[in-house]
Design a protein around this motif. Structure first.
Motif, mmCIF file in Angstrom:
data_model
loop_
_atom_site.group_PDB
_atom_site.id
_atom_site.type_symbol
_atom_site.label_atom_id
_atom_site.label_comp_id
_atom_site.label_asym_id
_atom_site.label_seq_id
_atom_site.Cartn_x
_atom_site.Cartn_y
_atom_site.Cartn_z
ATOM 1 N N ALA A 136 15.769 14.169 -2.725
ATOM 2 C CA ALA A 136 14.909 14.559 -1.606
ATOM 3 C C ALA A 136 14.249 15.912 -1.841
ATOM 4 O O ALA A 136 13.259 16.238 -1.182
ATOM 5 N N GLU A 137 14.772 16.689 -2.769
ATOM 6 C CA GLU A 137 14.205 18.010 -3.056
ATOM 7 C C GLU A 137 13.174 17.980 -4.179
ATOM 8 O O GLU A 137 12.528 18.994 -4.445
ATOM 9 N N LEU A 138 13.013 16.848 -4.837
ATOM 10 C CA LEU A 138 12.011 16.748 -5.892
ATOM 11 C C LEU A 138 10.618 16.849 -5.299
ATOM 12 O O LEU A 138 10.335 16.305 -4.227
ATOM 13 N N GLU A 139 9.714 17.522 -6.000
ATOM 14 C CA GLU A 139 8.361 17.716 -5.489
ATOM 15 C C GLU A 139 7.650 16.391 -5.257
ATOM 16 O O GLU A 139 6.901 16.225 -4.295
ATOM 17 N N VAL A 140 7.909 15.412 -6.142
ATOM 18 C CA VAL A 140 7.241 14.120 -6.027
ATOM 19 C C VAL A 140 7.670 13.364 -4.764
ATOM 20 O O VAL A 140 6.975 12.459 -4.308
ATOM 21 N N ASN A 141 8.808 13.751 -4.187
ATOM 22 C CA ASN A 141 9.328 13.056 -3.004
ATOM 23 C C ASN A 141 9.055 13.799 -1.696
ATOM 24 O O ASN A 141 9.693 13.518 -0.679
ATOM 25 N N GLN A 142 8.106 14.728 -1.711
ATOM 26 C CA GLN A 142 7.849 15.520 -0.514
ATOM 27 C C GLN A 142 6.879 14.848 0.461
ATOM 28 O O GLN A 142 6.648 15.359 1.548
ATOM 29 N N ASN A 143 6.281 13.711 0.062
ATOM 30 C CA ASN A 143 5.407 13.015 1.008
ATOM 31 C C ASN A 143 6.247 12.356 2.110
ATOM 32 O O ASN A 143 7.427 12.043 1.904
ATOM 33 N N VAL A 202 21.905 0.361 -0.794
ATOM 34 C CA VAL A 202 21.830 1.827 -0.844
ATOM 35 C C VAL A 202 22.740 2.377 -1.933
ATOM 36 O O VAL A 202 22.368 3.295 -2.674
ATOM 37 N N ALA A 203 23.938 1.808 -2.048
ATOM 38 C CA ALA A 203 24.862 2.266 -3.089
ATOM 39 C C ALA A 203 24.274 2.070 -4.474
ATOM 40 O O ALA A 203 24.404 2.930 -5.352
ATOM 41 N N LEU A 204 23.579 0.949 -4.676
ATOM 42 C CA LEU A 204 22.999 0.649 -5.980
ATOM 43 C C LEU A 204 21.811 1.558 -6.284
ATOM 44 O O LEU A 204 21.735 2.162 -7.372
ATOM 45 N N THR A 205 20.883 1.679 -5.345
ATOM 46 C CA THR A 205 19.655 2.445 -5.617
ATOM 47 C C THR A 205 19.912 3.939 -5.705
ATOM 48 O O THR A 205 19.177 4.667 -6.382
ATOM 49 N N ASN A 206 20.958 4.421 -5.044
ATOM 50 C CA ASN A 206 21.268 5.848 -5.073
ATOM 51 C C ASN A 206 22.422 6.189 -6.014
ATOM 52 O O ASN A 206 22.789 7.353 -6.136
ATOM 53 N N ASN A 207 22.984 5.138 -6.660
ATOM 54 C CA ASN A 207 24.159 5.355 -7.522
ATOM 55 C C ASN A 207 25.227 6.130 -6.753
ATOM 56 O O ASN A 207 25.800 7.104 -7.250
ATOM 57 N N LEU A 208 25.458 5.681 -5.533
ATOM 58 C CA LEU A 208 26.364 6.370 -4.618
ATOM 59 C C LEU A 208 27.802 5.942 -4.883
ATOM 60 O O LEU A 208 28.141 4.766 -4.782
ATOM 61 N N VAL A 222 12.168 7.297 3.512
ATOM 62 C CA VAL A 222 12.948 6.250 2.840
ATOM 63 C C VAL A 222 14.303 6.792 2.412
ATOM 64 O O VAL A 222 15.345 6.142 2.592
ATOM 65 N N LEU A 223 14.327 7.995 1.845
ATOM 66 C CA LEU A 223 15.590 8.596 1.418
ATOM 67 C C LEU A 223 16.486 8.905 2.618
ATOM 68 O O LEU A 223 17.697 8.675 2.579
ATOM 69 N N LEU A 224 15.872 9.412 3.699
ATOM 70 C CA LEU A 224 16.661 9.697 4.893
ATOM 71 C C LEU A 224 17.202 8.410 5.503
ATOM 72 O O LEU A 224 18.359 8.364 5.950
ATOM 73 N N LYS A 225 16.395 7.367 5.522
ATOM 74 C CA LYS A 225 16.848 6.077 6.059
ATOM 75 C C LYS A 225 18.053 5.557 5.280
ATOM 76 O O LYS A 225 19.020 5.069 5.866
ATOM 77 N N GLU A 265 0.814 -1.221 0.000
ATOM 78 C CA GLU A 265 0.000 0.000 0.000
ATOM 79 C C GLU A 265 0.846 1.270 0.000
ATOM 80 O O GLU A 265 0.348 2.363 -0.287
ATOM 81 N N LEU A 266 2.152 1.126 0.307
ATOM 82 C CA LEU A 266 3.024 2.300 0.331
ATOM 83 C C LEU A 266 3.734 2.538 -1.003
ATOM 84 O O LEU A 266 4.362 3.588 -1.183
ATOM 85 N N LEU A 267 3.640 1.580 -1.925
ATOM 86 C CA LEU A 267 4.384 1.684 -3.180
ATOM 87 C C LEU A 267 4.125 2.990 -3.939
ATOM 88 O O LEU A 267 5.071 3.579 -4.474
ATOM 89 N N PRO A 268 2.877 3.481 -4.013
ATOM 90 C CA PRO A 268 2.662 4.746 -4.733
ATOM 91 C C PRO A 268 3.378 5.936 -4.097
ATOM 92 O O PRO A 268 3.568 6.965 -4.759
ATOM 93 N N LEU A 269 3.759 5.791 -2.825
ATOM 94 C CA LEU A 269 4.402 6.897 -2.116
ATOM 95 C C LEU A 269 5.924 6.774 -2.067
ATOM 96 O O LEU A 269 6.601 7.665 -1.542
ATOM 97 N N MET A 270 6.454 5.683 -2.602
ATOM 98 C CA MET A 270 7.898 5.461 -2.535
ATOM 99 C C MET A 270 8.629 6.516 -3.359
ATOM 100 O O MET A 270 8.099 7.068 -4.321
#
Length: 364
Positions: A253-260, A306-312, A266-269, A42-47
């Motif tokens: 984290a600054e994208l409007e779509v990620n303000q929920n 985290v390295a993979l999903t964030n291309n860190l 998730v990004l902070l974690k 149920e959280l997928l649309p908010l990811m």
């Protein structure tokens, strides 16, 4: 006769009769493991929406605060808020309880035992608010003294306070205001000649729905307290981190779509999980003070994810504080004493590789 600590292992919580207090939940590091897909559906649309460009991070300390862990470690009764010391303890308890809702980094640290010497009297300087307080330092209780210059608070109705001293607290009654300061508050607030650094024993993350850290029911921290409490005081240094993301696509984290709230958390974690793992590696060394192989494996998997999903690609952690005294000189068995811990980190196969930036370079 052997001096090896392993000959006399610390008693278990069960042997101490407090085992049930710790049977409240899984090990903290299991929070690093992704929840089952059905819990996430149920959280997928908010990811969060991710970006494609490589990222580097610069991590700094937004603020930091020490809390004297010994004051809660004995499972004390609820403090009496009608008493100045009780109010002090209750504020600390509230502060610690609030951290369980936040993603903050904490260090369990030791400093040599220091107490006010209640067998000697305090003394005032002539025509000033310089107060000399007697101290007992170290397990041998060496007699020392500390002179502090007080400032009259705004709400005071007396020019000079009356002073009451216990071994751990000094209370200053200004008439319209009563201040209660612990010995460690005094050592942080006022210049002194006690040249002791703060030793980092354990690194963790405060986020915990059960709030076990604030209630002294987090087993790894209690083990550290049990091991070092005889000759040392133990405190928690809690730090809020600021993460600046360098990327051609900007900070996701600054994208409007990620303000929920879900996306933001998730990004902070992601960021705090990796920072925690890096600081564990830096202060605790490769063996991580005996953490289990399971924990080491979970942390490697989480860092790789985290390295993979964030291309860190890499990140730097800068633990310097703008306003800090020698109380903030940190060290561990694996990190030399400094107030300017700056480390460059790269990730290889889920392992965080650490390079310390020399202090002279850090100051330039």
């Amino acid at each position: 006769m052997s001096n090896d600590d392993d000959d006399y292992p610390d008693p278990s919580p069960e042997e101490l009769g407090i085992g049930a207090l710790f049977d409240e939940g899984p090990e903290p590091f299991l929070d690093l493991v992704a929840p089952p897909p059905d819990e996430m559906e149920e959280l997928l649309p908010l990811m969060p929406q991710r970006t494609a460009a490589p990222q580097t991070w610069v991590v700094t300390v937004a603020d930091a605060k020490f809390h004297w862990y010994d004051l809660i470690a004995g499972f004390p009764e609820v403090p009496d808020i009608r008493d100045p010391v009780g109010r002090h303890l209750r504020r600390m308890q509230f502060d610690l309880e609030a951290t369980s809702e936040k993603r903050l980094i904490y260090f369990a640290v030791n400093r040599p035992r220091v107490r006010f010497d209640t067998t000697r009297n305090t003394s005032w300087a002539f025509f000033s608010l310089k107060l000399t307080v007697p101290l007992l330092v170290g397990p041998e209780e060496k007699k020392e003294s500390l002179t502090i210059e007080l400032e009259v608070p705004f709400a005071a109705t007396l020019k000079k306070p009356s002073v009451v001293m216990t071994d751990r607290f000094i209370t200053l009654n200004w008439g319209g205001l009563v201040e209660a300061l612990s010995i460690h508050d005094v050592l942080q607030r006022y210049e002194n000649n006690l040249n002791y650094a703060t030793e980092v024993q354990y690194v963790g993350q405060t986020k915990d729905p059960r709030g076990r850290l604030a209630r002294a029911r987090l087993m790894p921290v209690q083990r550290v307290h049990q091991k070092f409490s005889e000759d040392n005081d133990m405190l928690l240094l809690i730090q809020r981190m600021n993460v600046e993301v360098m990327s051609a696509d900007g900070d996701p984290a600054e994208l409007e779509v990620n303000q929920n709230p879900v996306a933001a958390d998730v990004l902070l974690k992601d960021r705090i999980d990796v920072i925690e793992c890096a600081l564990i590696r830096y202060f605790e060394g490769p063996e991580m003070h005996g953490r289990t192989d399971k924990e080491a494996d979970v942390r490697r998997q989480r860092v790789a994810e985290v390295a993979l999903t964030n291309n860190l690609e890499s990140f730097r952690i800068d633990l310097r504080l703008e306003e800090s005294g020698k109380y903030h000189d940190l060290y561990s068995r694996h990190a030399g004493t400094s107030r300017s811990h700056i480390i460059d980190c790269t990730i290889v196969n889920g392992n965080v590789l650490i390079t310390r930036v020399p202090d002279k370079t850090a100051k330039s």
